[in-house]
Design a protein around this motif. Structure first.
Motif, PDB file in Angstrom:
ATOM      1  N   UNK A  62      11.085  35.348  21.845  1.00 54.59           N
ATOM      2  CA  UNK A  62      12.390  35.407  22.508  1.00 54.59           C
ATOM      3  C   UNK A  62      12.533  34.253  23.496  1.00 54.59           C
ATOM      4  N   UNK A  63      11.477  33.959  24.258  1.00 50.45           N
ATOM      5  CA  UNK A  63      11.548  32.841  25.197  1.00 50.45           C
ATOM      6  C   UNK A  63      11.731  31.519  24.452  1.00 50.45           C
ATOM      7  N   UNK A  64      11.134  31.395  23.271  1.00 47.27           N
ATOM      8  CA  UNK A  64      11.314  30.183  22.474  1.00 47.27           C
ATOM      9  C   UNK A  64      12.752  30.061  22.000  1.00 47.27           C
ATOM     10  N   UNK A  65      13.357  31.169  21.576  1.00 46.60           N
ATOM     11  CA  UNK A  65      14.754  31.143  21.144  1.00 46.60           C
ATOM     12  C   UNK A  65      15.691  30.775  22.290  1.00 46.60           C
ATOM     13  N   UNK A  66      15.390  31.256  23.497  1.00 51.01           N
ATOM     14  CA  UNK A  66      16.213  30.925  24.658  1.00 51.01           C
ATOM     15  C   UNK A  66      16.051  29.453  25.032  1.00 51.01           C
ATOM     16  N   UNK A  67      14.829  28.947  24.941  1.00 53.80           N
ATOM     17  CA  UNK A  67      14.571  27.554  25.318  1.00 53.80           C
ATOM     18  C   UNK A  67      15.161  26.569  24.315  1.00 53.80           C
ATOM     19  N   UNK A  68      15.279  26.978  23.054  1.00 57.78           N
ATOM     20  CA  UNK A  68      15.836  26.114  22.000  1.00 57.78           C
ATOM     21  C   UNK A  68      17.086  26.770  21.413  1.00 57.78           C
ATOM     22  N   UNK A  69      18.169  26.829  22.177  1.00 61.77           N
ATOM     23  CA  UNK A  69      19.388  27.450  21.653  1.00 61.77           C
ATOM     24  C   UNK A  69      19.937  26.643  20.482  1.00 61.77           C
ATOM     25  N   UNK A  70      20.388  27.342  19.472  1.00 62.55           N
ATOM     26  CA  UNK A  70      20.909  26.667  18.296  1.00 62.55           C
ATOM     27  C   UNK A  70      19.850  26.110  17.378  1.00 62.55           C
ATOM     28  N   UNK A  71      18.572  26.394  17.635  1.00 59.49           N
ATOM     29  CA  UNK A  71      17.463  25.906  16.806  1.00 59.49           C
ATOM     30  C   UNK A  71      16.590  27.084  16.365  1.00 59.49           C
ATOM     31  N   UNK A  72      17.140  28.005  15.559  1.00 57.36           N
ATOM     32  CA  UNK A  72      16.309  29.146  15.120  1.00 57.36           C
ATOM     33  C   UNK A  72      15.123  28.721  14.280  1.00 57.36           C
TER      34      UNK A  72
END
Length: 340
Positions: free
Chosen positions: A155-165
């Motif tokens: 989840x922290x990775x998804x927040x740190x890279x928005x738009x980059x799933x």
């Protein structure tokens, strides 16, 4: 003279065995800690003078931040480790994991998703799994996978890279593959003599709350001490790495991957926060930043120090470099396929 006053006499021709040092003749961890506290109190004026420089203040700030990030997860891992040792019967793992060690490795790697902790918490848990009879290869796959594929980190990775799933998927897939490969490599090449002997739990005596608290005390003293050493080394190197070095090599695809992989080892950032650091390194490619995210939770200074404390130096000096190479190669392969 009564019987209680006599001492046993060795048989003729044998020397009396030498006695080990008494408790008063050696220093334990509590005595060392007390001496350190007294030394700090006595020399606090001199220490404050040393810290009155920007670089020293930065070092202290980085050291404290690493400790603040790591300690909650170290405590969580210690509690889980103690609970596994004291309350989970060994037959549970025999039923939960496949009987074949080669098949148990990927299952243990996927099981890392259930531990919401960084690498500081996974080390004592892996030690507890080995003590409960889990094959070391499976325990090591869990140790490497858990800090990178648990829901909090993803989840922290998804927040740190928005738009980059794809970065979230790449981190999950690359970390799991690297952990499983290392488990299989240990199964193939690892030697029991490289591991510090682990005391196997006795189901008849090592259970209940007394065993729980005893395991907590042992793990906190052991893992916590090596965490301090690793955090201090990471903080020292953190203030010596020049940002200009990073800018000079960011344009080279090979050097950029190696640079961020080494930077992950040196910075020793908790896996719950490393995605935000990776996102800030925008001058580097996504593949290089993926290497940062895969290597960091598997190989860093504080983790190496904790592995030395839990499994012994002969294990750590072999396992950590091999993990670094595997993590970098897997990151490059996954990044080339998914992040181009």
């Amino acid at each position: 003279m009564t019987v209680l006053d006599t001492e046993p006499v060795p048989p003729h021709g044998q020397e009396e065995p030498t006695r080990g040092p008494t408790r008063w003749g050696r220093l334990g961890s509590v005595e060392v800690l007390a001496l350190v506290v007294v030394a700090v109190l006595v020399g606090r004026g001199w220490l404050l003078g040393l810290l009155d420089t920007p670089r020293a203040l930065t070092l202290v700030t980085v050291f404290v931040s690493i400790m603040v990030q790591a300690m909650p997860f170290l405590v969580l891992g210690t509690l889980l480790s103690a609970a596994i040792t004291a309350f989970v019967p060994a037959r549970f793992f025999q039923r939960a994991l496949p009987s074949r060690p080669a098949a148990a490795v990927p299952v243990a790697g996927l099981a890392g998703m259930v531990l919401p902790a960084c690498e500081c918490g996974s080390v004592p848990v892996a030690g507890a799994l080995v003590r409960r009879g889990v094959p070391p290869a499976a325990a090591f796959a869990f140790l490497l996978a858990s800090p990178a594929i648990n829901p909090v980190v993803l989840i922290s990775t998804a927040v740190a890279f928005p738009g980059e799933p794809r970065m979230v998927f790449a981190r999950f897939f690359a970390s799991l593959v690297a952990a499983v490969v290392m488990g299989w490599l240990w199964l193939r090449l690892g030697q029991p003599g490289w591991l510090r002997p682990q005391r196997l739990s006795n189901p008849h005596t090592d259970h209940g709350w007394p065993a729980f608290w005893a395991s907590c005390r042992q793990d906190v003293v052991q893992a916590g001490g090596f965490l301090v050493i690793g955090a201090l080394a990471a903080a020292t190197l953190n203030v010596t790495v020049s940002p200009r070095w990073l800018e000079a090599i960011a344009s080279d695809p090979v050097l950029s991957v190696l640079a961020l992989a080494l930077l992950a080892v040196l910075l020793s950032i908790c896996s719950e926060a490393d995605a935000f650091v990776a996102a800030s390194l925008s001058q580097f490619s996504l593949t290089a930043r993926l290497a940062f995210l895969v290597v960091g939770p598997m190989v860093d200074l504080k983790l190496f120090a904790m592995q030395v404390g839990s499994f012994g130096p002969r294990f750590a000096v072999r396992f950590a470099p091999a993990t670094f190479v595997v993590a970098v190669l897997v990151s490059v392969g996954v990044g080339t396929v998914f992040l181009r």
